[in-house]
Design a protein around this motif. Structure first.
Motif, PDB file in Angstrom:
ATOM      1  N   GLY A   1       0.910  -1.252   0.303  1.00 54.31           N
ATOM      2  CA  GLY A   1       0.140   0.343  -0.190  1.00 54.31           C
ATOM      3  C   GLY A   1       0.557   1.282   0.174  1.00 54.31           C
ATOM      4  N   LEU A   2       2.236   1.169   0.663  1.00 53.84           N
ATOM      5  CA  LEU A   2       3.021   2.027   0.743  1.00 53.84           C
ATOM      6  C   LEU A   2       3.333   2.531  -0.432  1.00 53.84           C
ATOM      7  N   VAL A   3       3.769   1.768  -1.389  1.00 52.95           N
ATOM      8  CA  VAL A   3       4.575   1.352  -3.211  1.00 52.95           C
ATOM      9  C   VAL A   3       3.719   2.081  -3.528  1.00 52.95           C
ATOM     10  N   VAL A   4       2.078   1.759  -3.647  1.00 50.30           N
ATOM     11  CA  VAL A   4       1.085   2.294  -4.274  1.00 50.30           C
ATOM     12  C   VAL A   4       0.939   3.628  -4.187  1.00 50.30           C
ATOM     13  N   ARG A   5       0.676   4.035  -2.779  1.00 51.16           N
ATOM     14  CA  ARG A   5       1.198   5.755  -2.620  1.00 51.16           C
ATOM     15  C   ARG A   5       2.050   6.765  -3.170  1.00 51.16           C
ATOM     16  N   ALA A   6       3.223   6.381  -2.959  1.00 47.09           N
ATOM     17  CA  ALA A   6       4.530   6.595  -3.741  1.00 47.09           C
ATOM     18  C   ALA A   6       4.206   6.947  -4.618  1.00 47.09           C
ATOM     19  N   ARG A   7       4.328   6.525  -5.423  1.00 49.55           N
ATOM     20  CA  ARG A   7       4.279   6.035  -6.828  1.00 49.55           C
ATOM     21  C   ARG A   7       2.890   6.618  -6.943  1.00 49.55           C
ATOM     22  N   SER A   8       1.942   6.895  -6.416  1.00 51.13           N
ATOM     23  CA  SER A   8       0.273   7.912  -7.229  1.00 51.13           C
ATOM     24  C   SER A   8       1.669   9.868  -6.700  1.00 51.13           C
ATOM     25  N   LEU A   9       1.889   9.652  -5.252  1.00 53.31           N
ATOM     26  CA  LEU A   9       2.925  10.658  -5.235  1.00 53.31           C
ATOM     27  C   LEU A   9       3.516  10.989  -6.103  1.00 53.31           C
ATOM     28  N   ARG A  10       4.234  10.091  -6.606  1.00 50.62           N
ATOM     29  CA  ARG A  10       5.208  10.799  -7.579  1.00 50.62           C
ATOM     30  C   ARG A  10       4.652  10.966  -9.086  1.00 50.62           C
ATOM     31  N   GLY A  11       3.900  10.458  -9.414  1.00 51.17           N
ATOM     32  CA  GLY A  11       2.591  11.128 -11.022  1.00 51.17           C
ATOM     33  C   GLY A  11       2.174  12.082 -10.739  1.00 51.17           C
ATOM     34  N   LEU A  12       1.606  12.694  -9.500  1.00 51.55           N
ATOM     35  CA  LEU A  12       1.192  14.030  -8.937  1.00 51.55           C
ATOM     36  C   LEU A  12       2.452  15.261  -8.849  1.00 51.55           C
ATOM     37  N   LEU A  13       3.733  14.832  -9.035  1.00 47.74           N
ATOM     38  CA  LEU A  13       4.475  15.933  -8.828  1.00 47.74           C
ATOM     39  C   LEU A  13       5.016  15.850 -10.565  1.00 47.74           C
ATOM     40  N   TRP A  14       5.402  14.784 -11.013  1.00 50.39           N
ATOM     41  CA  TRP A  14       5.415  14.792 -12.054  1.00 50.39           C
ATOM     42  C   TRP A  14       4.238  15.693 -13.327  1.00 50.39           C
ATOM     43  N   ALA A  15       2.249  15.416 -12.607  1.00 46.01           N
ATOM     44  CA  ALA A  15       2.349  16.328 -13.620  1.00 46.01           C
ATOM     45  C   ALA A  15       2.143  17.407 -12.974  1.00 46.01           C
ATOM     46  N   LEU A  16       2.449  17.898 -11.942  1.00 47.81           N
ATOM     47  CA  LEU A  16       2.545  19.771 -11.575  1.00 47.81           C
ATOM     48  C   LEU A  16       3.840  19.865 -11.738  1.00 47.81           C
ATOM     49  N   LEU A  17       5.033  19.939 -11.759  1.00 51.06           N
ATOM     50  CA  LEU A  17       6.400  20.542 -12.801  1.00 51.06           C
ATOM     51  C   LEU A  17       5.747  19.755 -14.286  1.00 51.06           C
ATOM     52  N   ASP A  18       5.380  19.772 -14.702  1.00 48.81           N
ATOM     53  CA  ASP A  18       5.154  19.085 -16.350  1.00 48.81           C
ATOM     54  C   ASP A  18       4.177  20.337 -16.823  1.00 48.81           C
ATOM     55  N   ALA A  19       3.281  20.581 -15.556  1.00 51.59           N
ATOM     56  CA  ALA A  19       2.329  21.968 -16.453  1.00 51.59           C
ATOM     57  C   ALA A  19       3.406  23.198 -15.816  1.00 51.59           C
ATOM     58  N   GLN A  20       4.090  22.888 -15.266  1.00 50.16           N
ATOM     59  CA  GLN A  20       4.342  24.441 -14.387  1.00 50.16           C
ATOM     60  C   GLN A  20       6.191  24.247 -15.865  1.00 50.16           C
ATOM     61  N   SER A  21       6.261  23.498 -16.582  1.00 49.12           N
ATOM     62  CA  SER A  21       7.080  23.653 -17.263  1.00 49.12           C
ATOM     63  C   SER A  21       6.684  23.633 -18.819  1.00 49.12           C
ATOM     64  N   ALA A  22       5.479  23.532 -18.622  1.00 44.31           N
ATOM     65  CA  ALA A  22       5.022  24.097 -19.670  1.00 44.31           C
ATOM     66  C   ALA A  22       3.681  25.543 -19.796  1.00 44.31           C
ATOM     67  N   GLY A  23       4.313  25.920 -18.554  1.00 45.37           N
ATOM     68  CA  GLY A  23       3.323  27.233 -18.696  1.00 45.37           C
ATOM     69  C   GLY A  23       2.069  27.305 -18.720  1.00 45.37           C
ATOM     70  N   HIS A  24       1.670  25.795 -17.847  1.00 45.34           N
ATOM     71  CA  HIS A  24       0.010  25.329 -17.592  1.00 45.34           C
ATOM     72  C   HIS A  24      -0.609  25.527 -16.254  1.00 45.34           C
ATOM     73  N   ASP A  25      -1.641  25.745 -16.792  1.00 49.92           N
ATOM     74  CA  ASP A  25      -2.706  25.753 -15.445  1.00 49.92           C
ATOM     75  C   ASP A  25      -2.394  24.233 -14.551  1.00 49.92           C
ATOM     76  N   VAL A  26      -1.767  24.393 -13.002  1.00 53.38           N
ATOM     77  CA  VAL A  26      -1.812  23.082 -12.003  1.00 53.38           C
ATOM     78  C   VAL A  26      -3.821  22.376 -12.467  1.00 53.38           C
ATOM     79  N   PRO A  27      -3.302  21.074 -12.720  1.00 55.47           N
ATOM     80  CA  PRO A  27      -4.388  20.619 -13.004  1.00 55.47           C
ATOM     81  C   PRO A  27      -5.346  20.195 -11.551  1.00 55.47           C
ATOM     82  N   ARG A  28      -6.799  20.380 -11.487  1.00 57.24           N
ATOM     83  CA  ARG A  28      -7.402  19.690  -9.945  1.00 57.24           C
ATOM     84  C   ARG A  28      -6.540  18.655  -9.273  1.00 57.24           C
ATOM     85  N   GLU A  29      -7.260  17.906 -10.278  1.00 56.66           N
ATOM     86  CA  GLU A  29      -6.730  16.358  -9.766  1.00 56.66           C
ATOM     87  C   GLU A  29      -5.666  15.900  -8.924  1.00 56.66           C
TER      88      GLU A  29
END
Length: 104
Positions: free
Chosen positions: A8-36
């Motif tokens: 369960g911890l690995v699943v949460r860690a992977r989820s966190l990694r994906g969220l942080l990736w999406a956050l940084l991806d949005a910032q690098s592209a100059g887009h709004d951070v997705p609500r999700e």
């Protein structure tokens, strides 16, 4: 098959990694951070942590360590660094652009 504590911890860690990736991806592209992304970070940030009056976050468990990282992700979303977040075209890693290309 039942997932154990570590699974369960690995699943949460992977989820966190994906969220942080999406956050940084949005910032690098100059887009709004997705609500999700914000919702997911806030969900993960509710785990076993305490926040001192001076803003220092203390995790009280392994889940709390993930929550601490999620809190830092929320802080990054709300207060982006003054240098733009960029993505390496070759490896896909994120970095802060501190100087113009070719500048020393």
């Amino acid at each position: 098959m039942r997932m154990g504590w570590a699974g369960g911890l690995v699943v949460r860690a992977r989820s966190l990694r994906g969220l942080l990736w999406a956050l940084l991806d949005a910032q690098s592209a100059g887009h709004d951070v997705p609500r999700e992304v914000l919702t997911g970070l806030m969900d993960l940030a509710r785990e076993d942590v305490s926040v001192a009056a001076n803003g220092v976050v203390t995790p009280h468990s392994t889940e709390g360590a993930l929550a601490t990282i999620a809190l830092h992700g929320i802080k990054l979303a709300l207060s982006p660094p003054p240098q733009p977040v960029r993505t390496c075209d070759r490896c896909g890693w994120f970095f802060l652009a501190r100087a113009a290309a070719g500048a020393a």
